[in-house]
Design an enzyme around this catalytic site. Structure first.
Site, mmCIF file in Angstrom:
data_model
loop_
_atom_site.group_PDB
_atom_site.id
_atom_site.type_symbol
_atom_site.label_atom_id
_atom_site.label_comp_id
_atom_site.label_asym_id
_atom_site.label_seq_id
_atom_site.Cartn_x
_atom_site.Cartn_y
_atom_site.Cartn_z
ATOM 1 C CB VAL A 23 -44.175 14.161 30.983
ATOM 2 C CG1 VAL A 23 -45.454 14.676 31.633
ATOM 3 C CG2 VAL A 23 -43.686 12.899 31.693
ATOM 4 C CD GLU A 24 -48.169 14.000 24.440
ATOM 5 O OE1 GLU A 24 -49.397 14.264 24.355
ATOM 6 O OE2 GLU A 24 -47.576 13.232 23.662
ATOM 7 C CB ALA A 25 -50.909 15.230 30.895
ATOM 8 C CE LYS A 244 -45.855 9.817 23.839
ATOM 9 N NZ LYS A 244 -46.123 10.223 22.452
#
Lengths: 304, 304
Positions: A23-25, A244
């Site tokens: 996960v980026e956000a 993501k």
């Protein structure tokens, strides 16, 4: 969607790392997740700081339309959390953006059943709003030969949570929708209840929106969660694939459904309106990927 | 039912005699049929006198719960029409009777979102009502550590049309229904709009009931039209077969459906909320046996 059918996993030291790394956000709901009323939920501040320190983007997606993005940024600051205005996606902002992307004419007016936040977002988008808190003290007179007048140039009625709901506003909005040709009926959201104070749930926008459906016999356009209308604006800013992103929320029918509708991973926190009993109830068809008690579990399970 | 499928016939000198001769009791809705707000509709008084002179029984069946039967009898008198209290079947009376026939315990209380009429009928039936007009001026305070208290002995919430609807009442009723075990949720009726004044329609009980459905995520027990709950009381008094009754009303989804559900003949008048366009619209599935412009047509088509 497969995610909707598999039972939610309790977040644990076993499964959190793969979630965290993919996960980026993180997209957070606010009421019942970050705060309850004006009270911050324990450990939120440290958890958000830690996520930022690990390079994660943070976004706040709230259905509560009482405040504008600017006002929400101030609320975050007053609670000791630094959040930029454009990291906040409120349903008040979504209502104004819905009008904008649909080329709603600037010369038409917008009647508001709801809070100051909607009026402020309308103004920032160049629109003229009527109603809102100002009409909260108005009384109706039910007497002969005394017509209730409404503005014929109202082209949209926006309905959100309104602690100053009254018969004047219901009649005003109903007349606009029923009598002004082509008048739009926009709901910020349809949450049944929300944590308007730390100790209790209170009727949410779902109550005021239903009241207007009851009198107009019309269904609204919903711009808040679980509608993914706000996601386009979020993607414009962050350019991150939704796979993501992880939506973290306390409501199954808005937050988790929004996340799933948008193709995000989903994490339910039990610090708001949903209990584990509701989650496990056979009548519940919305299963998040993961669930945990509260946001600070992210830090406790993974942190230093 | 066949009556629901065949298109309504315009009442005329050709078909009125067979209707008139087969009917022993005329059941009239009030708002939009007898009066609009506090203004009598033209010719009503003479028509009712004439029907009585021809030996017809008259009954008044209203979904408007703002008044009790006693208060309605006074309203009729003030408009120059002599009607006995027990010829009136209001949804306020129906709500109290619903509790009575279901052996609702006298020691439990009833929270009212609606008018004085409901409180008065509850009292006449021996129950303790809370709320109603008295709570119309109450404000909520959304602040920390300040719980909103509700009476745990409330065992039923009755919702009717309420021109003093506010957030206080919505929260009170919602807490009773969600937190008091077994608490009943009773709707007097679900009319979308009604002629609260002579010149205009206003949001009806359907608006307040929907607001409560929105916050509680529950569906109510409806005691007013189109439910035939009131018919049992009417039959107790009049001992007339329902096939010898004609329901006269201005609403398809309440009055006409009630008449059809009960096995009565049905006559739609266009003096209230329904237009001929609505009646003829392909989306409308409720067809009365007959329709005409207003009640006084009965006299004009048949009388001296």
């Amino acid at each position: 969607m497969n995610t909707a059918k598999r039972a939610a996993q309790l977040l644990s030291t076993q499964n959190i790392r793969s979630l965290f790394e993919s996960v980026e956000a993180f997209l957070f709901d606010c009421d019942g997740v970050i705060w309850k009323g004006d009270k911050l939920i324990d450990g939120v501040s440290q958890t958000l700081d830690w996520l930022r320190s690990k390079g994660k983007k943070l976004v706040f997606v709230t259905n509560n339309s009482l405040k504008s993005r600017i006002q929400y940024a101030k609320k975050f600051h007053s609670l000791g959390i630094s959040v930029a205005e454009d990291e906040i996606f409120s349903s008040s902002f979504a209502a104004a953006m819905y009008l904008k992307v649909n080329n709603f004419p600037q010369e038409k007016k917008v009647y508001v059943i709801g809070g100051e936040g909607i009026l402020e977002e309308l103004q920032l988008a160049g629109y003229t709003g009527l109603g809102g808190p100002e009409d909260g003290e108005k009384r109706v007179e039910l007497k002969p030969n005394s017509p209730f007048e409404h503005d014929k140039s109202v082209g949209a009625v926006v309905v959100g949570i309104d602690p100053r709901i009254n018969y004047y506003k219901l009649q005003y909005g109903t007349l606009c929708i029923r009598e002004n040709p082509g008048c739009l009926f926009i709901a910020t959201n349809r949450d049944a209840v929300g944590h308007m104070t730390d100790l209790q749930e209170w009727p949410g926008a779902g109550s005021m929106v239903a009241a207007m459906c009851g009198s107009t016999e019309r269904e609204p356009i919903v711009v808040g969660k679980p509608s993914t209308f706000m996601m386009d604006f979020l993607l414009q800013k962050f350019h991150i694939n939704t796979s993501k992103m992880c939506m973290v929320g306390d409501r199954l029918d808005t937050d988790i459904l929004f996340g799933q509708n948008a193709g995000c991973k989903t994490l339910l926190v039990l610090s708001g309106v949903t209990t584990q009993t509701t989650l496990r109830d056979p009548s519940n068809s919305v299963q998040p990927d993961y669930y945990t008690s509260q946001v600070s579990d992210l830090l406790h399970l993974l942190g230093p």
